[in-house]
Motif scaffolding. Structure first.
Motif: not given
Length: 220
Positions: A198-220
């Protein structure tokens, strides 16, 4: 690291509203809030807190929050603050679903040619928000195992990994309960593995979110 230190609130809001999974999640949370107001004494009244976990459980370590006793003004203020916190938690979780729904690109993922499974799991460890969350889950699970295996009185040590890896950790409780009655050590093992997953699933979601928010603007 694939993410920068700059936080972009507008991108968070966009991720929380511009995909079907994110909007469906927000609709489910809204339905839970309706149930909360219509049947506050029902077991289903916990739906908003469960759906916005694990962040929604953070106030349990604070001396105030929903249900704070005191004057009428203090209770209203606590309820308003808690409602605002649940809304923020819902937006963050919706943004995580939105980030997961988007296809990886070269702007946010360093290894687009890698196997999809490896690329997905890499999000749980290649950025500091996900690593910090994994550390919290590991500490909570370690505390639980120490209390169960080495302490003479484990008490309610299981509550910490349950909260840290919520909401999927509640499934670990349901799965481990039958084994707990027959073989306690097996129940502990099943619960620990379930919390880790369960923690791994949450960590993946957090990581994906951190990439999208903190990374350069990209087209979805």
């Amino acid at each position: 690291m694939p993410t920068s230190a700059r936080f972009r609130p507008r991108r968070l809001l966009a991720l929380a509203t511009d995909s079907l999974p994110a909007r469906a999640y927000l609709g489910l949370v809204a339905l839970g809030v309706v149930v909360l107001f219509l049947a506050p004494d029902s077991p289903y009244a916990m739906a908003p807190a469960l759906l916005t976990a694990p962040l929604s459980f953070l106030p349990v370590v604070l001396p105030f929050g929903a249900g704070t006793a005191g004057s009428g003004a203090a209770e209203v203020a606590a309820a308003v603050l808690y409602g605002g916190w649940l809304l923020l938690c819902a937006l963050v979780n919706a943004a995580a679903f939105g980030a997961l729904a988007r296809r990886p690109d070269r702007a946010t993922d360093r290894a687009p040619a890698a196997r999809p499974r490896r690329t997905l799991l890499a999000a749980a460890v290649d950025n500091w928000p996900a690593r910090a969350y994994v550390a919290v889950v590991a500490a909570a699970l370690g505390t639980f195992l120490y209390a169960v295996l080495l302490s003479p009185d484990p008490g309610f040590a299981g509550i910490w990994p349950l909260i840290a890896a919520a909401p999927l950790s509640f499934l670990a409780v349901a799965v481990s309960a039958p084994a707990e009655y027959s073989l306690p050590w097996l129940g502990t093992l099943v619960f620990s593995v379930g919390v880790a997953l369960a923690g791994l699933v949450n960590a993946v979601l957090i990581g994906r979110l951190a990439r999208r928010i903190g990374g350069p603007p990209s087209r979805g």
